[in-house]
Motif scaffolding. Structure first.
Motif, PDB file in Angstrom:
ATOM      1  N   SER A 106     108.967   7.162 100.285  1.00  0.00           N
ATOM      2  CA  SER A 106     110.323   7.084  99.671  1.00  0.00           C
ATOM      3  C   SER A 106     110.739   6.166  98.718  1.00  0.00           C
ATOM      4  CB  SER A 106     111.525   7.104 100.955  1.00  0.00           C
ATOM      5  OG  SER A 106     111.444   5.735 101.353  1.00  0.00           O
ATOM      6  N   ILE A 107     111.556   6.035  98.000  1.00  0.00           N
ATOM      7  CA  ILE A 107     112.254   5.518  96.929  1.00  0.00           C
ATOM      8  C   ILE A 107     112.527   4.069  97.528  1.00  0.00           C
ATOM      9  CG2 ILE A 107     114.013   4.627  95.265  1.00  0.00           C
ATOM     10  CD1 ILE A 107     114.141   7.725  94.510  1.00  0.00           C
ATOM     11  N   GLU A 108     113.211   4.099  98.594  1.00  0.00           N
ATOM     12  CA  GLU A 108     113.405   2.858  99.395  1.00  0.00           C
ATOM     13  C   GLU A 108     112.119   1.895  99.824  1.00  0.00           C
ATOM     14  OE1 GLU A 108     115.877   1.321 103.396  1.00  0.00           O
ATOM     15  OE2 GLU A 108     115.338   3.405 103.102  1.00  0.00           O
ATOM     16  N   ARG A 109     110.898   2.495 100.195  1.00  0.00           N
ATOM     17  CA  ARG A 109     110.016   1.827 100.775  1.00  0.00           C
ATOM     18  C   ARG A 109     109.124   1.221  99.511  1.00  0.00           C
ATOM     19  NH1 ARG A 109     108.691  -0.177 105.090  1.00  0.00           N
ATOM     20  NH2 ARG A 109     106.563   0.437 105.392  1.00  0.00           N
ATOM     21  N   LEU A 110     109.111   2.360  98.427  1.00  0.00           N
ATOM     22  CA  LEU A 110     108.595   1.848  96.914  1.00  0.00           C
ATOM     23  C   LEU A 110     109.200   0.649  96.511  1.00  0.00           C
ATOM     24  CD1 LEU A 110     107.861   5.360  95.441  1.00  0.00           C
ATOM     25  CD2 LEU A 110     106.158   3.633  96.280  1.00  0.00           C
ATOM     26  N   GLU A 111     110.358   0.626  96.590  1.00  0.00           N
ATOM     27  CA  GLU A 111     111.206  -0.600  96.200  1.00  0.00           C
ATOM     28  C   GLU A 111     110.966  -2.018  96.743  1.00  0.00           C
ATOM     29  OE1 GLU A 111     115.318   0.767  96.142  1.00  0.00           O
ATOM     30  OE2 GLU A 111     115.310   1.323  94.357  1.00  0.00           O
ATOM     31  N   ALA A 112     110.643  -1.564  98.159  1.00  0.00           N
ATOM     32  CA  ALA A 112     110.344  -2.872  99.022  1.00  0.00           C
ATOM     33  C   ALA A 112     108.841  -3.460  98.718  1.00  0.00           C
ATOM     34  CB  ALA A 112     110.374  -2.434 100.551  1.00  0.00           C
ATOM     35  N   ILE A 113     108.085  -2.533  98.358  1.00  0.00           N
ATOM     36  CA  ILE A 113     106.720  -2.904  97.936  1.00  0.00           C
ATOM     37  C   ILE A 113     106.647  -3.433  96.416  1.00  0.00           C
ATOM     38  CG2 ILE A 113     104.355  -1.961  97.298  1.00  0.00           C
ATOM     39  CD1 ILE A 113     104.736   0.022  99.698  1.00  0.00           C
ATOM     40  N   GLU A 114     107.611  -2.972  95.626  1.00  0.00           N
ATOM     41  CA  GLU A 114     107.814  -3.597  94.388  1.00  0.00           C
ATOM     42  C   GLU A 114     108.131  -4.890  94.436  1.00  0.00           C
ATOM     43  OE1 GLU A 114     110.538  -2.308  90.835  1.00  0.00           O
ATOM     44  OE2 GLU A 114     108.735  -0.755  91.081  1.00  0.00           O
ATOM     45  N   SER A 115     109.230  -4.985  95.173  1.00  0.00           N
ATOM     46  CA  SER A 115     109.986  -6.417  95.453  1.00  0.00           C
ATOM     47  C   SER A 115     108.547  -7.423  95.787  1.00  0.00           C
ATOM     48  CB  SER A 115     110.719  -6.419  96.372  1.00  0.00           C
ATOM     49  OG  SER A 115     111.410  -7.734  96.656  1.00  0.00           O
TER      50      SER A 115
END
Length: 453
Positions: free
Chosen positions: A114-123
């Protein structure tokens, strides 16, 4: 998101996408997942082994053991991840040309993140907070055999094999030298079809055609349909999560018409379907006639899958979703695009009538797509600003879900920056081909003038 676009992260290898970057992405994903085992697959691109090695190193560096599946379609990796209950990394650039490669990330449920999980990895990636294991706690890797066979078996169990076999269909297949070359020919034979192929040997040079399954790249498939008197032509992209079709006359079928036909067969009153902002009026009409709701998202499989999950969590039923590029999702099977499964669902519609009749109710629209290239982020911003100014001054209804879409009643046009390539894409649709071409050309001229200035 700065790194993960509409469907993972991609770039020209050794330029935008380096082994060092892939290693860091994998280490960041492994850190967020915290999993003991992670699966790894790739498509047929020449740079796949190098980048898969980099990804394996990144995953091992954070303490994960790596299950290496080798060359598999993305949906085969997703099926393996779901069966094993482990996350996965796919090295692929999907439909992009041979110099490109990329990364897709898959959760332990076999679904793209999901976008939320991708954002966590990107962070984690951007702030450098990957958690590396001690030297004696780093991961190992092992070669996994049989993943492609397991995937085909799962497909066969999920479709109406008996009905398709009984129709005695001849399939002309173009896997485009991609990962589907190692699974789809056998799958369609196991469905009881006679199979004729072109561009069916895995080759990361993509000598027969570019990986993107669009009409201009698929002339050989149309010829094969006609030469073999096939009932249907099927084409995949590089990682085989999409399917595009030709009818029994060797004529290209617009992906939007295929999506509409599949949706019409699946939707009922009270259902919801999900598509992107470049949705065709064909799907709008089907949703209305079926008594179903239509939800629109920004373009890209990640956006659509995220919205499907949200709707399901809210108790909504989503039998089918996707885009007109051949990326269709049947959430009851899995919330992923799967070219072979989509093709089997389309074959089930051919049991009683030919392909041309299946899609005939959804004809009557003309589509145009053009790309305007930009050199850097400054030029990209200039093009987007020019598109916005043009849209605001046009005599139509403007949507800014993703880029700028203008509906004129009889037609629509959309300009939005690609999430995977340095281009601004221009889409147009109208009942008359000349009207769609006029709108597309007019907006392309505006963008090219802005770039020239």
């Amino acid at each position: 998101m700065q790194v993960f676009g509409s469907s993972g992260t991609r770039g020209r290898v050794t330029e935008e996408l380096t082994p060092e970057f892939v290693l860091r992405v994998a280490a960041a994903a492994g850190t967020v997942w915290g999993a003991d085992r992670i699966a790894l697959g790739r498509d047929t691109r020449l740079t796949g082994p190098m980048l898969a090695n980099a990804a394996a190193s990144g995953l091992a560096s954070v303490g994960a053991d790596v299950d290496r599946l080798g060359v598999v379609p993305t949906p085969a990796l997703q099926a393996y991840a779901a069966a094993e209950g482990i996350p996965a990394v796919m090295v692929t650039a999907s439909h992009n040309p041979a110099p490109y490669n990329g990364i897709k990330l898959v959760g332990a449920d076999g679904v793209e993140l999901s976008i939320e999980r991708l954002e966590a990895i990107e962070s984690v990636l951007l702030d450098g907070s990957q958690t590396h294991a001690a030297w004696d706690r780093t991961g190992t890797d092992r070669r996994i055999e049989g993943a492609r066979r397991r995937y085909r078996e799962e497909l066969l169990a999920a479709v109406d094999r008996e009905a398709i076999a009984g129709a005695d269909l001849t399939v002309a297949l173009d896997p485009g030298h991609g990962a589907g070359a190692l699974t789809s020919p056998d799958f369609f034979r196991e469905l009881g079809c006679s199979v004729r192929t072109v561009n069916a040997h895995p080759d990361g040079h993509f000598p027969g055609r570019d990986p993107e399954p669009v009409a201009k790249n698929l002339g050989d498939l149309g010829d094969l349909v006609r030469a073999t008197d096939a009932d249907v032509g099927i084409a995949h992209d590089g990682d085989a999560d999409r399917a595009i079709f030709f009818d029994e006359h060797g004529e290209y079928i617009e992906g939007d018409a295929t999506l509409a036909a599949l949706a019409d067969a699946a939707l009922g009153p009270g259902d919801t379907t999900v598509s992107a902002v470049n949705v065709s009026q064909r799907l709008v009409d089907v949703a209305q006639s079926s008594g179903a709701d239509l939800e629109l998202t920004p373009i890209g499989s990640t956006q659509i899958m995220t919205r499907i999950r949200e709707l399901q969590s809210a108790g909504e039923t989503v039998p089918v979703a996707g885009e007109g590029n051949g990326g269709v999702i049947f959430p009851a099977y899995r919330i992923n695009r799967d070219g072979a499964y989509t093709a089997a669902r389309f074959l089930s519609l051919l049991v009683d009538r030919p392909a041309s009749e299946v899609v005939e109710p959804y004809d009557g629209y003309a589509n145009v797509r053009e790309n305007v290239h930009y050199a850097d982020e400054a030029e990209r911003a200039t093009l987007v600003e020019a598109a916005g100014e043009w849209a605001r001054n046009a005599d139509g209804e403007v949507s800014t879900i993703d880029g700028y879409r203008v509906d004129f009643g009889d037609a629509w046009v959309l300009a939005r920056p690609s999430g995977t390539e340095p281009v601004v894409r221009v889409y147009a649709e109208a009942r008359e081909a000349s009207r769609a071409r006029e709108l597309a050309d007019r907006l392309v001229a505006v963008l090219e003038a802005a770039a020239g200035e």
